[in-house]
Design an enzyme around this catalytic site. Sequence first.
Site, PDB file in Angstrom:
ATOM      1  N   HIS A 195     -49.143   4.065 -89.511  1.00 32.83           N
ATOM      2  CA  HIS A 195     -49.274   2.383 -88.896  1.00 32.83           C
ATOM      3  C   HIS A 195     -48.592   1.845 -89.852  1.00 32.83           C
ATOM      4  O   HIS A 195     -49.227   0.249 -89.718  1.00 32.83           O
ATOM      5  CB  HIS A 195     -50.816   1.904 -89.064  1.00 32.83           C
ATOM      6  CG  HIS A 195     -51.600   1.704 -90.933  1.00 32.83           C
ATOM      7  ND1 HIS A 195     -52.113   2.175 -91.757  1.00 32.83           N
ATOM      8  CD2 HIS A 195     -51.768   0.357 -91.036  1.00 32.83           C
ATOM      9  CE1 HIS A 195     -52.539   1.481 -92.968  1.00 32.83           C
ATOM     10  NE2 HIS A 195     -51.869   0.434 -91.967  1.00 32.83           N
TER      11      HIS A 195
HETATM   12  C1  UD1 Z   1     -53.908  -4.582 -91.348  1.00 37.16           C
HETATM   13  C2  UD1 Z   1     -52.967  -5.129 -92.449  1.00 37.16           C
HETATM   14  C3  UD1 Z   1     -52.999  -3.406 -93.523  1.00 37.16           C
HETATM   15  C4  UD1 Z   1     -54.018  -2.652 -93.468  1.00 37.16           C
HETATM   16  C5  UD1 Z   1     -54.910  -2.017 -91.444  1.00 37.16           C
HETATM   17  C6  UD1 Z   1     -55.682  -0.820 -91.723  1.00 37.16           C
HETATM   18  C7  UD1 Z   1     -52.328  -7.036 -92.637  1.00 37.16           C
HETATM   19  C8  UD1 Z   1     -51.303  -7.575 -92.680  1.00 37.16           C
HETATM   20  N1  UD1 Z   1     -52.229  -5.465 -92.327  1.00 37.16           N
HETATM   21  O1  UD1 Z   1     -52.545  -3.942 -90.714  1.00 37.16           O
HETATM   22  O2  UD1 Z   1     -52.759  -3.940 -94.309  1.00 37.16           O
HETATM   23  O3  UD1 Z   1     -53.945  -1.303 -94.473  1.00 37.16           O
HETATM   24  O4  UD1 Z   1     -55.127  -3.542 -91.163  1.00 37.16           O
HETATM   25  O5  UD1 Z   1     -55.735  -0.476 -90.137  1.00 37.16           O
HETATM   26  O6  UD1 Z   1     -53.643  -7.579 -92.686  1.00 37.16           O
HETATM   27  N2  UD1 Z   1     -54.837  -3.158 -82.933  1.00 37.16           N
HETATM   28  C9  UD1 Z   1     -55.860  -2.727 -81.932  1.00 37.16           C
HETATM   29  N3  UD1 Z   1     -56.886  -3.055 -81.867  1.00 37.16           N
HETATM   30  C10 UD1 Z   1     -58.148  -3.361 -83.265  1.00 37.16           C
HETATM   31  C11 UD1 Z   1     -56.839  -4.095 -84.133  1.00 37.16           C
HETATM   32  C12 UD1 Z   1     -55.243  -3.877 -84.406  1.00 37.16           C
HETATM   33  O7  UD1 Z   1     -55.083  -2.140 -80.802  1.00 37.16           O
HETATM   34  O8  UD1 Z   1     -59.200  -3.628 -83.072  1.00 37.16           O
HETATM   35  C13 UD1 Z   1     -53.505  -3.460 -82.672  1.00 37.16           C
HETATM   36  C14 UD1 Z   1     -52.462  -4.557 -81.917  1.00 37.16           C
HETATM   37  O9  UD1 Z   1     -51.884  -4.357 -80.988  1.00 37.16           O
HETATM   38  C15 UD1 Z   1     -51.882  -5.434 -82.982  1.00 37.16           C
HETATM   39  C16 UD1 Z   1     -51.881  -4.391 -84.260  1.00 37.16           C
HETATM   40  O10 UD1 Z   1     -52.873  -3.445 -83.980  1.00 37.16           O
HETATM   41  O11 UD1 Z   1     -50.932  -5.919 -83.236  1.00 37.16           O
HETATM   42  C17 UD1 Z   1     -51.632  -4.394 -85.359  1.00 37.16           C
HETATM   43  O12 UD1 Z   1     -53.083  -5.042 -86.153  1.00 37.16           O
HETATM   44  P1  UD1 Z   1     -52.765  -5.874 -87.365  1.00 37.16           P
HETATM   45  O13 UD1 Z   1     -54.012  -6.274 -87.447  1.00 37.16           O
HETATM   46  O14 UD1 Z   1     -51.843  -7.137 -87.374  1.00 37.16           O
HETATM   47  O15 UD1 Z   1     -52.321  -5.028 -88.521  1.00 37.16           O
HETATM   48  P2  UD1 Z   1     -52.930  -3.802 -89.030  1.00 37.16           P
HETATM   49  O16 UD1 Z   1     -51.606  -2.853 -88.160  1.00 37.16           O
HETATM   50  O17 UD1 Z   1     -53.617  -3.189 -88.362  1.00 37.16           O
END
Ligand code: UD1
Length: 369
Positions: free
Chosen positions: A205
């Site tokens: 991820h």
């Molecule tokens: C975040 C953390 C990372 C951690 C990870 C655990 C930061 C910079 N990164 O990364 O350190 O390891 O969480 O999972 O804070 N999305 C969904 N549903 C959700 C959440 C996210 O669809 O409930 C999708 C969206 O497209 C979003 C993308 O995932 O844009 C990224 O989510 P985000 O919270 O920005 O970062 P993670 O990759 O989850």
Amino acid sequence: MGARPQFIKAAAVSSVIRNEFKEQIREKILHTGQHYDPVMSKVFFDELEIPQPDFHFNTGSGLQGEQTANILIQTEKIFESEKPDAVVVYGDTNSTLAGAIAASKMHIPVIHIEAGLRSYRKQMPEEINRILTDHVSSLLCCPTATSIENLKKEGIFHHNEAELNHPAVCFTGDVMFDIFLQRYNGNGYPQNINAGEPFILATLHRASNTDNLINLKNILSAFAQVINAGYDVILPLHPRTRKQLELLNDVPEIKNLLNNSKFKITEPVSYLSMLSLLKHATLVMTDAGGLQKEAFFSKKPCVILRDETEWKELIENNVAVIGGTTTSGIASAFHSALNLKISDKPELYGNGNASLKICEAIVKYFSLR
Ligand code: UD1
């Protein structure tokens, strides 16, 4: 807290606060809404019996700055009305940094759980979050010996009479080890997963792997090689990776992999489901920080799908192998890792009472002020 790994860490600490420190510490939980899908958030609260958040925002996804800023604006308002004596932040997500900035600017002591980790790679948003959070924290709870040394290199030392300008630094061990010891007992597979053995448990991820299609393709090609070597690959998939996979649908090699019945993509799984999968897996391949350690806790070798790790002791103790992001590098690391024998567990992450030590450190911090 706001992201999946933080719920797991908070479950460990929160239960010790409720059960053993209720006379000294009153906790209020703030969920930033960084993760919002039920499989990324609610399932952890239900399964790990974390109290319902006292405050819950709908921040959602966004650009790095936008997401951090949105959380910052909302947390500051809550801190203003609640006037907490301290703010606890976990790990290295954008929620961590936003909470730390909001609190420190209001002169509220920041307690950072999982302080001092460094990958020394500022291209990772998490590395920036770690550095900045540590430098505004008043009580830094370190999970490893290396993390204490990393802080010293940046001029962050322990002060007995700690205050805002002179932090306290302590070794506590890793709260993820606490909760692992409490919960690692499931035998069966998660209901929705039809695992054929032997299988490799994989997760993917990191932005540097999902948003870089060359890396993503390389890693998937390595999974195809693992399948050719006789293993199933189970990949509980983060929503961001699922979206990116669609962009590779037309690449013949990837199309073949996606149609291969030995390549099993599932929805993200709960904490206990992940532990069950770990128990049965032959080996773990991941770019996640938490799962690297959980592989070690469960005596399974791990291939790290990055060029470096902030959990360096896994490499130093020969219980995990850096695979990098090229297909040949990952395939070669996979074969080396298969031969690792992880029978003895050196106590790299404390002895399972990190949450207790953290609560004691919090009480001590306030008793000296
Ligand atoms: C975040 C953390 C990372 C951690 C990870 C655990 C930061 C910079 N990164 O990364 O350190 O390891 O969480 O999972 O804070 N999305 C969904 N549903 C959700 C959440 C996210 O669809 O409930 C999708 C969206 O497209 C979003 C993308 O995932 O844009 C990224 O989510 P985000 O919270 O920005 O970062 P993670 O990759 O989850």
